[in-house]
Design a protein around this motif. Structure first.
Motif, PDB file in Angstrom:
ATOM      1  N   CYS A   1       0.818  -1.217   0.000  1.00 27.89           N
ATOM      2  CA  CYS A   1       0.000   0.000   0.000  1.00 27.89           C
ATOM      3  C   CYS A   1       0.854   1.271   0.000  1.00 27.89           C
ATOM      4  O   CYS A   1       0.582   2.206  -0.750  1.00 27.89           O
ATOM      5  N   HIS A   2       1.890   1.317   0.845  1.00 30.31           N
ATOM      6  CA  HIS A   2       2.655   2.545   1.031  1.00 30.31           C
ATOM      7  C   HIS A   2       3.754   2.747  -0.004  1.00 30.31           C
ATOM      8  O   HIS A   2       4.282   3.841  -0.124  1.00 30.31           O
ATOM      9  N   GLY A   4       2.884   6.337  -0.734  1.00 30.37           N
ATOM     10  CA  GLY A   4       1.485   5.940  -0.855  1.00 30.37           C
ATOM     11  C   GLY A   4       1.118   5.366  -2.202  1.00 30.37           C
ATOM     12  O   GLY A   4      -0.063   5.200  -2.505  1.00 30.37           O
ATOM     13  N   ASN A   5       2.110   5.055  -3.018  1.00 32.25           N
ATOM     14  CA  ASN A   5       1.848   4.521  -4.356  1.00 32.25           C
ATOM     15  C   ASN A   5       2.257   3.058  -4.472  1.00 32.25           C
ATOM     16  O   ASN A   5       2.921   2.660  -5.421  1.00 32.25           O
ATOM     17  N   ALA A  34      -2.530   0.153  -3.956  1.00 32.28           N
ATOM     18  CA  ALA A  34      -3.119   1.478  -4.170  1.00 32.28           C
ATOM     19  C   ALA A  34      -3.203   1.799  -5.659  1.00 32.28           C
ATOM     20  O   ALA A  34      -4.203   2.344  -6.127  1.00 32.28           O
ATOM     21  N   MET A  49      -7.134   0.353  -4.669  1.00 31.19           N
ATOM     22  CA  MET A  49      -7.441   0.568  -3.254  1.00 31.19           C
ATOM     23  C   MET A  49      -7.162   2.025  -2.892  1.00 31.19           C
ATOM     24  O   MET A  49      -6.446   2.728  -3.607  1.00 31.19           O
ATOM     25  N   LYS A  50      -7.722   2.441  -1.786  1.00 30.59           N
ATOM     26  CA  LYS A  50      -7.528   3.817  -1.330  1.00 30.59           C
ATOM     27  C   LYS A  50      -6.044   4.088  -1.082  1.00 30.59           C
ATOM     28  O   LYS A  50      -5.359   3.295  -0.447  1.00 30.59           O
ATOM     29  N   HIS A  51      -5.556   5.197  -1.585  1.00 38.39           N
ATOM     30  CA  HIS A  51      -4.143   5.563  -1.399  1.00 38.39           C
ATOM     31  C   HIS A  51      -3.927   6.033   0.040  1.00 38.39           C
ATOM     32  O   HIS A  51      -4.627   6.927   0.510  1.00 38.39           O
ATOM     33  N   PRO A  52      -2.958   5.442   0.731  1.00 38.68           N
ATOM     34  CA  PRO A  52      -2.627   5.958   2.062  1.00 38.68           C
ATOM     35  C   PRO A  52      -1.853   7.269   1.901  1.00 38.68           C
ATOM     36  O   PRO A  52      -1.288   7.537   0.839  1.00 38.68           O
TER      37      PRO A  52
END
Length: 199
Positions: free
Chosen positions: A100-101, A107-108, A112, A116-119
């Motif tokens: 995710c990170h 965050g890419n 993500a 999925m939602k970008h952190p």
């Protein structure tokens, strides 16, 4: 053969009664035969649905075995920072955090990128200024779309990951004056260790 009205009426009532029984026997998952926590129950003599703890036992999860647990405001490290801890943090970060990170903490990550939602990036001011205890709490308990990693990442490895996240943040925000002399020369020469040797 004539059927009397009373026989017909009796048969109709039986069909209706049987169809009602069918509805009463059906159990949906939303309507399960169970007791809610601390609800009354006629099954046990004391009228409670929950059983008291057995004497001289400890309830699962009641003992905090996390010796590295700190408050969210904690700014230090409960472990000595060294290259071994950073190497472990990098390894664990790549396993658990990069999906995710992303490798750079921006965050890419692949999850993500695929929808999925970008952190948030670790490089934004809010997270650069967040205390280490905040990161520990998020890894332990989860936050937003991120679920808890308390069962997957041991407490010591959580601190290793935090140390590596801080190294990622420093790598993007370090001043040239903070670097050792040999690295400052390399930066000044455009990434070449000894500019005169190249020419």
């Amino acid at each position: 053969m004539k059927i009397s009205a009373s026989v017909f009426l009796g048969a109709a009532l039986c069909v209706m009664a049987l169809s009602g029984c069918d509805m009463a026997l059906r159990q949906d998952m939303a309507d399960q035969p169970k007791n809610r926590p601390q609800s009354p129950s006629t099954f046990f003599s004391d009228g409670r649905s929950e059983r008291p703890l057995v004497e001289n036992t400890v309830a699962h999860g009641a003992v905090d075995d996390d010796v590295y647990h700190v408050a969210k405001e904690y700014a230090g490290y409960p472990l000595p920072l060294d290259e071994k801890l950073l190497a472990r943090g990098e390894d664990r970060y790549k396993v658990f955090c990069t999906p995710c990170h992303g490798l750079q903490g921006d965050g890419n990550g692949m999850a993500a990128v695929r929808g999925m939602k970008h952190p948030p990036s670790y490089h934004i001011d809010r997270l650069r200024q967040a205390p280490n205890g905040y990161f520990y709490d998020v890894i332990t308990n989860g936050f937003g779309a991120m679920y808890s990693y308390s069962e997957r990442i041991p407490p010591r490895d959580r601190w290793a990951i935090i140390a590596y996240i801080r190294a990622l943040q420093l790598s993007r925000n370090a001043k040239a004056s903070d670097l050792p002399e040999d690295l400052r020369q390399k930066v000044a020469n455009g990434g070449v260790a000894n500019k005169g040797a190249k020419e």
